[in-house]
Design an enzyme around this catalytic site. Structure first.
Site, PDB file in Angstrom:
ATOM      1  N   GLN A 130       0.851  -1.184   0.000  1.00 43.59           N
ATOM      2  CA  GLN A 130       0.000   0.000   0.000  1.00 43.59           C
ATOM      3  C   GLN A 130       0.887   1.235   0.000  1.00 43.59           C
ATOM      4  O   GLN A 130       1.733   1.366   0.887  1.00 43.59           O
ATOM      5  CB  GLN A 130      -0.902  -0.009   1.244  1.00 43.59           C
ATOM      6  N   GLY A 131       0.712   2.107  -0.967  1.00 41.74           N
ATOM      7  CA  GLY A 131       1.520   3.326  -1.044  1.00 41.74           C
ATOM      8  C   GLY A 131       0.687   4.558  -0.762  1.00 41.74           C
ATOM      9  O   GLY A 131       0.219   5.224  -1.687  1.00 41.74           O
ATOM     10  N   SER A 133       1.219   6.737   2.680  1.00 38.56           N
ATOM     11  CA  SER A 133       1.978   7.725   3.439  1.00 38.56           C
ATOM     12  C   SER A 133       3.202   8.211   2.665  1.00 38.56           C
ATOM     13  O   SER A 133       3.818   7.466   1.901  1.00 38.56           O
ATOM     14  CB  SER A 133       2.444   7.126   4.765  1.00 38.56           C
ATOM     15  N   GLU A 248     -11.576  -1.688   6.781  1.00 37.49           N
ATOM     16  CA  GLU A 248     -10.888  -2.078   8.011  1.00 37.49           C
ATOM     17  C   GLU A 248     -11.952  -2.425   9.034  1.00 37.49           C
ATOM     18  O   GLU A 248     -12.377  -1.603   9.824  1.00 37.49           O
ATOM     19  CB  GLU A 248      -9.992  -0.949   8.519  1.00 37.49           C
ATOM     20  N   SER A 373      -3.536   7.068  13.532  1.00 34.24           N
ATOM     21  CA  SER A 373      -3.041   7.123  14.911  1.00 34.24           C
ATOM     22  C   SER A 373      -4.205   7.292  15.891  1.00 34.24           C
ATOM     23  O   SER A 373      -5.302   7.697  15.508  1.00 34.24           O
ATOM     24  CB  SER A 373      -2.067   8.297  15.064  1.00 34.24           C
TER      25      SER A 373
END
Lengths: 390, 416
Positions: A130-131, A133, A248, A373
């Site tokens: 997965q690209g 960040s 998710e 986060s």
């Protein structure tokens, strides 16, 4: 309330359990086994095992059979996750592809994408990264700068991605790229499905504080991807990403409970070996951790119920993430507390090898960062669940 | 898998909530709260609670009840907590559970219909001041009442077992429980006891003498049905900060009471678990209401030119509270179901629920004061009604440290 699974689901559990008993070597079940295997070797062992699992019919449990899935229920998926955790089966080598990319393709992919991508992904023949960040776009994903410029039928990509799980093993990467030059924030983005085996892609491993190198940096220098290898349409990258992240699910919460409960039990054994299990202060701490673990289990059953009814979990999944990640992390603070001065060493303490628990403890520092986060999750809960103003 | 309330259960909660907002809102609560000389038991409210069937939830249908379970009762308890509602609903339901689970057929037939419709106000007296919430905390002792033939003749400890024969207790003595039950004389104290001043029936836990020659403290635990108007009973009212209940000390000097034949230390533990569960449900309701009211206020309250709820210092705390309160709600639901279904982990589930809900209620009501600023600290504001209720319930049926130790005992000591 009915906390039981259906007869078909329990029959599935029995089949799976029996298969796992014969296919997961005893040595693999030892705590710390995988830490002792070199990264590349371990990856190939796990990939081979996962292929056998696919061939046995235990992959894509709740995916349609037309994509190589089993066509099972959400309950079977929860049972699958739980049984793998109970059997201490190895974790998947294709986590991002399985959890995020495949369901997104099933939802909005082209027929060609569905046909060509899903089955090889499920069999782990193609490992997906997965690209998302970038160095200056972490929690603030919309600040991403990696650019994509049309050149004939291709898009030419330049820029850098970071914290890319499995970067060193990846075959392809689903990556967020700014395809409209000069566009701002959420606009002008596209999700491209790019081949990592080309000269324009360079991967550099990143060593984590635990010592492992599970992720890395990915540099694009005139990397090329055909324009049709775009998921959700050019310029629609942001909504595609939001859809992708919505997969998710908290449905794996039962397996997280199972895995964390094993860690709790290991920590209790350590406390016992050190003679600290009768310390009233530590018992209060352990009790507190178990309260949160049990709450995670109840919450997981609540989430599974919602999934079975087809409810959209939406922002509630942020609550699930907070509960499991904070609980998991706190558990290892209790581990440190019971070690006391013995936390200073990684050699066996009182005849007990604590190195596996120690590195698991380091790992827990990451779980409140990746996947959004805790601070971002709290903003989401506050704004989208409680309706507090931005 | 169905971990959720049914449509009927949700409708029950909405009915209670709608009734309270229309007929017993916080203005009515405050009137009871501030009337410290009053009995804290508004009769109109009690009458309605009885008519609506909210006292009958756990009573079997054959005794004019609804034949439901604690999962349904916790729906009612949560709404009563959310409304900070005064009155002896919880102790009456709990006394009913004692009769239902440990009573004789005759005792059930005599008492459950009257408990189900609110004809009887009941309470429980299970521990002495400062004691633990188990048999070791009981500060009442029982001995066979003189002149009750079966009481003396039945067994090695003088109490024997159920069905040993009829009692010669004279009728009209005020002793509950019909004929056939054993009569004991109770001495000692229990405190604090909720709504003792208005109760017609008290379920009292008492330590019974062990078999002849046994070590001191080896006795059984009896649960007794006491008429607070009987000879040898004194009620000493207590003053407390939470005006949404009334508390008193029960003093017993040879008071006669009839034993529930299903009594045992295990029956006492079960009753305390049910009390802990219903209390935790009330606390989950308190916590949710405190959080909701605070969020509403902080959306509107402007300081520094913006709603204070837009500051992350508040947002993150309120988000964490939302998670904590939600987990408490889940834990209460699970524990209620565990008790109803007799799941293997019911003991752990109740300890988890009470520890979590007690903490969540205290944190959420404390945050309610803090995030209202100065107004939240005034007598006029409702925050202290919730805060004081949460604090009172924090210790009832075991405080978090006691339940956390229980959790540790169940998950640390039992690990193989």
């Amino acid at each position: 309330m009915d906390l039981t699974f259906s007869a078909a689901e329990e029959a599935f559990r029995a089949d799976l359990r029996s298969w796992l008993a014969g296919s997961v070597p005893a040595a693999w079940r030892e705590p710390g086994f995988w830490a002792g295997v070199p990264d590349g070797e371990g990856f190939e062992l796990r990939r081979e095992w996962e292929r056998r699992k696919f061939d046995a019919g235990f992959a894509g449990i709740d995916w349609p059979t037309e994509y190589g899935g089993r066509g099972g229920t959400p309950g079977m998926k929860a049972i699958y996750d739980e049984e793998l955790a109970l059997a201490r089966a190895p974790g998947t080598v294709n986590p991002l592809g399985l959890a995020f990319l495949a369901p997104t393709i099933m939802a909005i992919g082209t027929d060609e994408q569905k046909r060509e991508i899903i089955r090889p992904l499920l069999r782990c023949d193609v490992i997906w990264c997965q690209g998302f960040s970038e160095p200056d776009a972490g929690s603030d994903l919309a600040a991403l700068r990696t650019s994509g410029v049309a050149d004939g039928d291709d898009i030419v990509v330049n820029g850098q991605k970071v914290w890319t799980t499995n970067a060193g093993h990846g075959d392809r990467i689903f990556t967020m790229v700014r395809t409209e030059p000069g566009s701002q924030r959420h606009r002008g983005l596209s999700m491209l499905l790019l081949d990592m085996h080309q000269d324009g892609v360079e991967v550099r491993p990143l060593r984590q504080m635990s010592g492992a190198t599970e992720f890395g940096e990915v540099f694009f220098t005139d990397a090329r991807v055909p324009a049709r290898e775009c998921l959700g349409g050019l310029g629609n990258g942001w909504s595609t990403a939001m859809l992708l992240l919505s997969f998710e699910r908290g449905a794996s919460g039962i397996s997280q409970y199972t895995a964390f409960r094993k860690s709790y039990d290991e920590i209790v054994r350590a406390a016992r070996a050190l003679g600290r299990d009768t310390d009233p202060v530590l018992r209060q701490e352990l009790g507190r951790r178990m309260v949160e673990l049990e709450c995670l289990r109840y919450h997981a059953m609540h989430v599974l119920t919602q999934v079975e009814r087809g409810a959209d979990l939406g922002a509630e999944s942020s609550m699930t993430k907070l509960q499991w990640s904070e609980t998991y992390q706190d558990l290892f603070e209790t581990f440190d507390d019971l070690l006391g001065a013995d936390a200073a060493v990684s050699t066996p303490v009182a005849g007990l090898d604590i190195s596996a628990l120690q590195s698991e403890g380091f790992w827990t520092r990451s779980v409140t960062i990746w996947g959004g986060s805790s601070q971002v999750q709290r903003n989401i809960v506050a704004e989208r669940v409680l309706g507090l103003p931005r | 898998m169905f971990f959720a309330l049914t449509d009927e259960q949700r409708a029950l909660g909405e009915t209670v909530r709608a009734f309270l907002s229309g007929r017993f809102d916080l203005t009515a609560v405050r009137a009871v709260f501030e009337d410290t000389a009053g009995d804290g038991h508004p009769l109109e409210l009690w009458k309605s609670v009885g008519e609506q069937g909210w006292l009958a939830v756990c009573v079997p249908e054959e005794f004019d009840g609804l034949g439901l379970g604690l999962l349904d009762a916790q729906v009612v308890a949560r709404e009563l907590g959310a409304g900070a509602v005064p009155g002896p609903w919880l102790p009456t339901v709990l006394a009913g559970e004692a009769v239902r689970l440990a009573g004789s057929d005759a005792q059930r037939a005599e008492l459950l219909p009257r408990l189900a419709d609110g004809d009887l106000v009941a309470t429980v007296a299970l521990r002495g001041a400062g004691g633990a919430w188990d048999a070791s905390g009981v500060a009442v002792t029982a001995r066979p009442a003189p002149g009750t033939v079966t009481g003396i003749a039945a067994g090695s400890n003088g109490f024997g077992s159920e069905g040993a024969g009829g009692s010669d207790e004279p009728s009209g003595s005020g002793v509950f429980g019909g004929s056939g039950g054993l009569v004991g004389e109770l001495s000692g104290t229990a405190s604090p006891v909720e709504y003792l001043g208005v109760a017609n029936l008290v379920v009292v836990a008492a330590i019974e003498p062990g078999p002849a020659g046994a070590a001191p403290g080896a006795g059984e635990v009896g649960l007794y049905l006491l008429d607070p108007g009987a000879a040898g009973v004194a009620v000493r009212p207590l003053v407390g900060p939470d005006g949404t209940t009334r508390l008193a000390t029960l003093e017993l000097a040879g008071a006669r009471a009839r034993r529930l034949p299903g009594s045992s230390a295990a029956a006492l533990a079960d009753l305390i678990r049910r009390g802990a569960l219903l209390t935790a449900a009330d606390q989950a309701g308190v916590a949710r209401e405190a959080l909701t009211r605070t969020v509403h206020y902080d959306r509107e309250r402007i300081q520094f030119g913006r709603p204070v709820g837009s500051f992350q210092a508040l947002k993150h705390q309120l988000a964490d509270l939302h998670v904590a309160v939600t987990m408490a709600e889940h834990a209460v639901m699970y524990a209620a179901h565990a008790l109803d279904a007799g799941l293997d982990d019911l003991e752990l589930a109740v300890a988890v629920a009470k520890a979590k809900a007690s903490q969540a209620a205290r944190d959420a009501t404390a945050a309610m004061i803090q995030y209202h600023g100065g107004i939240g600290y005034t007598w006029e504001h409702e925050a202290h009604l919730f805060y004081k209720r949460a604090r009172r319930m924090y210790g009832a049926f075991g405080d978090p440290p006691a339940h956390l130790e229980r959790v540790a005992a169940l998950t640390v000591d039992s690990l193989t």
